[in-house]
Write a protein that holds these residues in place. Structure first.
Motif, PDB file in Angstrom:
ATOM      1  N   ALA A  59     -24.492  17.072  58.761  1.00 27.12           N
ATOM      2  CA  ALA A  59     -23.884  15.736  58.811  1.00 27.12           C
ATOM      3  C   ALA A  59     -24.024  15.021  57.465  1.00 27.12           C
ATOM      4  N   VAL A  60     -25.183  15.146  56.845  1.00 30.87           N
ATOM      5  CA  VAL A  60     -25.389  14.518  55.535  1.00 30.87           C
ATOM      6  C   VAL A  60     -24.458  15.143  54.501  1.00 30.87           C
ATOM      7  N   GLU A  61     -24.278  16.438  54.566  1.00 33.74           N
ATOM      8  CA  GLU A  61     -23.403  17.087  53.599  1.00 33.74           C
ATOM      9  C   GLU A  61     -21.930  16.796  53.846  1.00 33.74           C
ATOM     10  N   LEU A  62     -21.539  16.623  55.085  1.00 37.44           N
ATOM     11  CA  LEU A  62     -20.157  16.203  55.347  1.00 37.44           C
ATOM     12  C   LEU A  62     -19.911  14.804  54.801  1.00 37.44           C
ATOM     13  N   PHE A  63     -20.904  13.933  54.927  1.00 39.02           N
ATOM     14  CA  PHE A  63     -20.808  12.602  54.341  1.00 39.02           C
ATOM     15  C   PHE A  63     -20.715  12.701  52.817  1.00 39.02           C
ATOM     16  N   GLY A  64     -21.537  13.566  52.223  1.00 37.49           N
ATOM     17  CA  GLY A  64     -21.501  13.763  50.772  1.00 37.49           C
ATOM     18  C   GLY A  64     -20.213  14.402  50.311  1.00 37.49           C
ATOM     19  N   ALA A  65     -19.667  15.299  51.107  1.00 42.26           N
ATOM     20  CA  ALA A  65     -18.390  15.938  50.755  1.00 42.26           C
ATOM     21  C   ALA A  65     -17.270  14.913  50.777  1.00 42.26           C
ATOM     22  N   ARG A  66     -17.308  14.017  51.745  1.00 45.42           N
ATOM     23  CA  ARG A  66     -16.292  12.969  51.803  1.00 45.42           C
ATOM     24  C   ARG A  66     -16.377  12.093  50.554  1.00 45.42           C
ATOM     25  N   HIS A  67     -17.594  11.794  50.151  1.00 45.20           N
ATOM     26  CA  HIS A  67     -17.793  10.981  48.950  1.00 45.20           C
ATOM     27  C   HIS A  67     -17.295  11.723  47.705  1.00 45.20           C
ATOM     28  N   ASP A  68     -17.588  13.020  47.603  1.00 44.10           N
ATOM     29  CA  ASP A  68     -17.111  13.819  46.465  1.00 44.10           C
ATOM     30  C   ASP A  68     -15.591  13.884  46.416  1.00 44.10           C
ATOM     31  N   ILE A  69     -14.975  14.131  47.547  1.00 42.02           N
ATOM     32  CA  ILE A  69     -13.520  14.283  47.584  1.00 42.02           C
ATOM     33  C   ILE A  69     -12.832  12.977  47.204  1.00 42.02           C
ATOM     34  N   PHE A  70     -13.318  11.851  47.712  1.00 45.31           N
ATOM     35  CA  PHE A  70     -12.679  10.578  47.396  1.00 45.31           C
ATOM     36  C   PHE A  70     -12.921  10.145  45.954  1.00 45.31           C
ATOM     37  N   ASP A  71     -14.127  10.395  45.413  1.00 46.74           N
ATOM     38  CA  ASP A  71     -14.441   9.936  44.058  1.00 46.74           C
ATOM     39  C   ASP A  71     -14.008  10.925  42.973  1.00 46.74           C
TER      40      ASP A  71
END
Length: 105
Positions: A59-71
């Motif tokens: 779950a933490v990595e999916l949150f981080g992946a979302r942040h990476d993809i958007f930024d």
């Protein structure tokens, strides 16, 4: 793009505690494991405890992946796998050593 409130909160905690990102993940994984083991009846041998760490790490990595993809526009898969391993490794070693009775008392 605006960063989320959770990401800003995490950054503030890391700066105030003087922890690196990797140390934060290791401590978080160990804390989740110990809390789940405390709640469950079988204590450190609990399968629920180790699975809760795996689910929280994903779950933490999916949150981080979302942040990476958007930024950044792309997902850093290697960094995500390293973060998952950092969060799960210490609880997994502890769980395996208790399950297979490495420390016989």
């Amino acid at each position: 793009m605006n960063t989320s409130i959770l990401y800003e909160w995490r950054s503030a905690v890391l700066q105030s505690a003087h922890l690196s990102h990797d140390a934060w993940l290791i401590y978080t994984g160990l804390l989740v494991y110990l809390l789940a083991a405390l709640i469950h009846q079988r204590q450190l041998k609990s399968n629920y405890a180790i699975w809760s760490v795996v689910i929280v790490a994903l779950a933490v990595e999916l949150f981080g992946a979302r942040h990476d993809i958007f930024d950044k526009g792309y997902w850093r898969i290697g960094a995500s796998l390293r973060d998952i391993v950092n969060m799960v490794l210490l609880p997994l070693i502890l769980w395996l050593s208790v399950k297979y009775r490495v420390w016989k008392g």
